[in-house]
Scaffold this motif. Structure first.
Motif, short mmCIF file in Angstrom:
data_model
loop_
_atom_site.label_atom_id
_atom_site.label_comp_id
_atom_site.label_asym_id
_atom_site.label_seq_id
_atom_site.Cartn_x
_atom_site.Cartn_y
_atom_site.Cartn_z
N ILE A 68 0.84 -1.20 0.00
CA ILE A 68 0.00 0.00 0.00
C ILE A 68 0.87 1.25 0.00
N PHE B 50 2.28 1.65 -3.44
CA PHE B 50 1.23 2.13 -4.34
C PHE B 50 1.00 3.62 -4.16
N ALA C 235 1.45 6.18 -7.16
CA ALA C 235 0.24 6.83 -7.64
C ALA C 235 0.34 8.35 -7.49
N ALA D 292 2.42 1.66 -10.13
CA ALA D 292 1.20 1.73 -9.32
C ALA D 292 0.20 0.68 -9.78
N ARG D 293 0.07 0.50 -11.08
CA ARG D 293 -0.85 -0.51 -11.59
C ARG D 293 -0.39 -1.91 -11.19
N SER E 174 1.36 -2.62 -8.53
CA SER E 174 1.09 -2.72 -7.10
C SER E 174 -0.37 -3.03 -6.84
N SER E 175 -1.26 -2.45 -7.64
CA SER E 175 -2.69 -2.70 -7.44
C SER E 175 -3.02 -4.17 -7.71
N LEU F 50 -1.77 -6.09 -4.74
CA LEU F 50 -2.68 -5.89 -3.61
C LEU F 50 -3.91 -6.77 -3.75
N GLU F 51 -4.41 -6.89 -4.96
CA GLU F 51 -5.59 -7.73 -5.20
C GLU F 51 -5.29 -9.17 -4.76
#
Length: 58
Positions: free
Chosen positions: A12, A15, A19, A34-35, A37-38, A41-42
């Motif tokens: 987080i 990210f 971001a 950032a993408r 990392s997302s 995270l998912e």
């Protein structure tokens, strides 16, 4: 569970940094990070849900 929470917190933070860099300075490479990392995270959140359900059954 603590290790997983630590991984989520680290991701987080990563990210948020990337971001912010993308939105504030238009850094395209930061947007890519950032993408990524997302997506990580998912996966971590899915793993958390599984572990949380197992812990609640005990």
């Amino acid at each position: 569970m603590k290790d997983l929470l630590s991984k989520i917190q680290t991701e987080i933070e990563s990210f948020n940094v990337d971001a912010s860099a993308q939105s504030e300075t238009g850094n395209k490479a930061a947007g890519t990070r950032a993408r990524k990392s997302s997506l990580n995270l998912e996966k971590l959140f899915k793993e958390f849900r599984k572990e949380s359900l197992e812990a609640s059954k005990k």
